[in-house]
Write a protein that holds these residues in place. Structure first.
Motif, mmCIF file in Angstrom:
data_model
loop_
_atom_site.group_PDB
_atom_site.id
_atom_site.type_symbol
_atom_site.label_atom_id
_atom_site.label_comp_id
_atom_site.label_asym_id
_atom_site.label_seq_id
_atom_site.Cartn_x
_atom_site.Cartn_y
_atom_site.Cartn_z
ATOM 1 N N ALA A 167 0.829 -1.213 0.000
ATOM 2 C CA ALA A 167 0.000 0.000 0.000
ATOM 3 C C ALA A 167 0.858 1.256 0.000
ATOM 4 C CB ALA A 167 -0.938 -0.005 1.210
ATOM 5 N N ALA A 168 2.014 1.184 0.643
ATOM 6 C CA ALA A 168 2.918 2.337 0.716
ATOM 7 C C ALA A 168 3.798 2.462 -0.530
ATOM 8 C CB ALA A 168 3.795 2.249 1.961
ATOM 9 N N GLY A 169 3.789 1.459 -1.388
ATOM 10 C CA GLY A 169 4.600 1.511 -2.597
ATOM 11 C C GLY A 169 6.050 1.097 -2.385
ATOM 12 N N VAL A 170 6.312 0.332 -1.336
ATOM 13 C CA VAL A 170 7.677 -0.121 -1.041
ATOM 14 C C VAL A 170 8.128 -1.118 -2.106
ATOM 15 C CG1 VAL A 170 9.075 -1.438 0.608
ATOM 16 C CG2 VAL A 170 7.471 0.314 1.427
ATOM 17 N N GLN A 171 9.334 -0.909 -2.630
ATOM 18 C CA GLN A 171 9.905 -1.791 -3.645
ATOM 19 C C GLN A 171 11.067 -2.620 -3.115
ATOM 20 O OE1 GLN A 171 10.582 1.732 -6.070
ATOM 21 N NE2 GLN A 171 9.430 0.743 -7.714
ATOM 22 N N GLN A 172 11.653 -2.174 -1.998
ATOM 23 C CA GLN A 172 12.798 -2.863 -1.395
ATOM 24 C C GLN A 172 12.634 -2.852 0.116
ATOM 25 O OE1 GLN A 172 16.428 -1.664 -4.328
ATOM 26 N NE2 GLN A 172 16.037 -0.233 -2.710
ATOM 27 N N LEU A 173 12.992 -3.958 0.743
ATOM 28 C CA LEU A 173 12.998 -4.025 2.193
ATOM 29 C C LEU A 173 14.437 -4.218 2.647
ATOM 30 C CD1 LEU A 173 10.886 -4.246 4.632
ATOM 31 C CD2 LEU A 173 11.753 -6.586 4.720
ATOM 32 N N ALA A 174 14.897 -3.339 3.510
ATOM 33 C CA ALA A 174 16.250 -3.420 4.066
ATOM 34 C C ALA A 174 16.129 -3.881 5.514
ATOM 35 C CB ALA A 174 16.940 -2.064 3.976
ATOM 36 N N ASP A 175 16.442 -5.126 5.742
ATOM 37 C CA ASP A 175 16.370 -5.744 7.059
ATOM 38 C C ASP A 175 17.603 -5.317 7.849
ATOM 39 O OD1 ASP A 175 16.271 -7.492 9.248
ATOM 40 O OD2 ASP A 175 15.634 -9.202 8.023
ATOM 41 N N VAL A 176 17.403 -4.597 8.946
ATOM 42 C CA VAL A 176 18.525 -4.131 9.763
ATOM 43 C C VAL A 176 18.561 -4.849 11.114
ATOM 44 C CG1 VAL A 176 18.804 -1.913 8.599
ATOM 45 C CG2 VAL A 176 17.249 -2.073 10.557
ATOM 46 N N ARG A 177 18.076 -6.082 11.137
ATOM 47 C CA ARG A 177 18.173 -6.901 12.347
ATOM 48 C C ARG A 177 19.538 -7.580 12.375
ATOM 49 N NH1 ARG A 177 13.260 -10.899 11.656
ATOM 50 N NH2 ARG A 177 14.009 -10.764 9.505
ATOM 51 N N ALA A 178 20.128 -7.659 13.540
ATOM 52 C CA ALA A 178 21.397 -8.370 13.682
ATOM 53 C C ALA A 178 21.184 -9.857 13.425
ATOM 54 C CB ALA A 178 21.975 -8.156 15.078
ATOM 55 N N VAL A 179 20.060 -10.375 13.888
ATOM 56 C CA VAL A 179 19.719 -11.779 13.736
ATOM 57 C C VAL A 179 18.358 -11.842 13.048
ATOM 58 C CG1 VAL A 179 19.338 -13.965 14.940
ATOM 59 C CG2 VAL A 179 20.975 -12.311 15.875
ATOM 60 N N ALA A 180 18.348 -12.300 11.818
ATOM 61 C CA ALA A 180 17.109 -12.319 11.029
ATOM 62 C C ALA A 180 16.349 -13.624 11.220
ATOM 63 C CB ALA A 180 17.419 -12.069 9.561
ATOM 64 N N VAL A 181 16.134 -13.949 12.482
ATOM 65 C CA VAL A 181 15.362 -15.125 12.858
ATOM 66 C C VAL A 181 14.233 -14.623 13.737
ATOM 67 C CG1 VAL A 181 15.411 -17.305 14.128
ATOM 68 C CG2 VAL A 181 17.392 -16.624 12.769
ATOM 69 N N SER A 182 13.047 -15.192 13.544
ATOM 70 C CA SER A 182 11.903 -14.744 14.321
ATOM 71 C C SER A 182 11.027 -15.921 14.709
ATOM 72 C CB SER A 182 11.074 -13.742 13.505
ATOM 73 O OG SER A 182 9.947 -13.325 14.240
ATOM 74 N N ARG A 183 10.414 -15.814 15.874
ATOM 75 C CA ARG A 183 9.429 -16.815 16.288
ATOM 76 C C ARG A 183 8.099 -16.581 15.585
ATOM 77 N NH1 ARG A 183 10.680 -15.203 21.871
ATOM 78 N NH2 ARG A 183 12.774 -15.952 22.175
ATOM 79 N N LYS A 184 7.918 -15.396 15.032
ATOM 80 C CA LYS A 184 6.677 -15.076 14.317
ATOM 81 C C LYS A 184 6.740 -15.687 12.920
ATOM 82 C CE LYS A 184 4.665 -11.104 14.779
ATOM 83 N NZ LYS A 184 3.475 -11.223 15.587
ATOM 84 N N PRO A 185 5.749 -16.473 12.557
ATOM 85 C CA PRO A 185 5.762 -17.126 11.243
ATOM 86 C C PRO A 185 5.896 -16.122 10.096
ATOM 87 C CG PRO A 185 3.990 -18.004 12.618
ATOM 88 C CD PRO A 185 4.563 -16.822 13.345
ATOM 89 N N GLY A 186 6.843 -16.429 9.209
ATOM 90 C CA GLY A 186 7.026 -15.626 8.012
ATOM 91 C C GLY A 186 8.056 -14.523 8.122
ATOM 92 N N PHE A 187 8.607 -14.285 9.302
ATOM 93 C CA PHE A 187 9.527 -13.162 9.475
ATOM 94 C C PHE A 187 10.993 -13.546 9.603
ATOM 95 C CE2 PHE A 187 5.467 -11.245 10.547
ATOM 96 C CZ PHE A 187 5.527 -10.090 9.782
#
Length: 171
Positions: free
Chosen positions: A23-43
């Protein structure tokens, strides 16, 4: 003036999260997490990057811009001055500065959103990263909240948009 979006995925699910980005028109996502692991499904990194690719959104992971463990612990404990101090030292490291330059190059090419977990951008390191980027590029920051994507759909005409011709890199 161009825009840099930020978003946290706390309190949302992957479907609402993706609808918000689109909806915001985002074309790129820049993940700035040190650890890109999540307990939330899909993240977690692999699932997230796959889902975003299906939606036409490019995924980048800037590990060196993640908040180090002591900073995350301070933030979780509500010690925000300590968290900011720890992250302030971290962002000055050579690895973080190199990653910051890579992020600036990435942000200059398309509508980009910085990702971390925290819903509140004021208590998340992504705001510090966003300020570092926007100060040099002359962009504005727009914080998205992914728990109610319909607000962005309803007000799509009023959302700021990315204008590549206005970036320092394009000049």
């Amino acid at each position: 003036m161009s825009i840099l979006f930020t978003v946290g995925y706390e309190g949302t699910d992957i479907d609402r999260f993706v609808r918000t980005l689109k909806a915001a028109g985002v074309q790129q996502l820049a993940d700035v997490r040190a650890v890109a692991v999540s307990r939330k499904p899909g993240f977690s990194k692999k699932k997230l990057s796959q889902r975003l690719a299906e939606e036409g959104i490019e995924y980048f992971h800037f590990v060196a811009l993640g908040d180090p463990k002591p900073g995350r612990e301070a933030a979780r404990a509500g010690k925000f001055d300590l968290f900011r101090s720890i992250y302030g030292d971290h962002i000055e490291t050579d690895a973080a500065q190199d990653a910051l330059q890579d992020l600036k190059d990435t942000v200059s090419t398309a509508a980009t959103c910085l990702l971390c977990f925290e819903r509140d951008p004021e208590t998340c390191h992504r705001t510090i990263v966003a300020r570092e980027v926007t100060d040099q590029l002359g962009f504005n920051i727009f914080n998205l909240f992914a728990d109610d994507p319909e607000r962005y759909v309803r007000h799509a005409a009023k959302l700021p948009r990315f204008h590549p011709s206005e970036s320092v890199t394009a000049a």
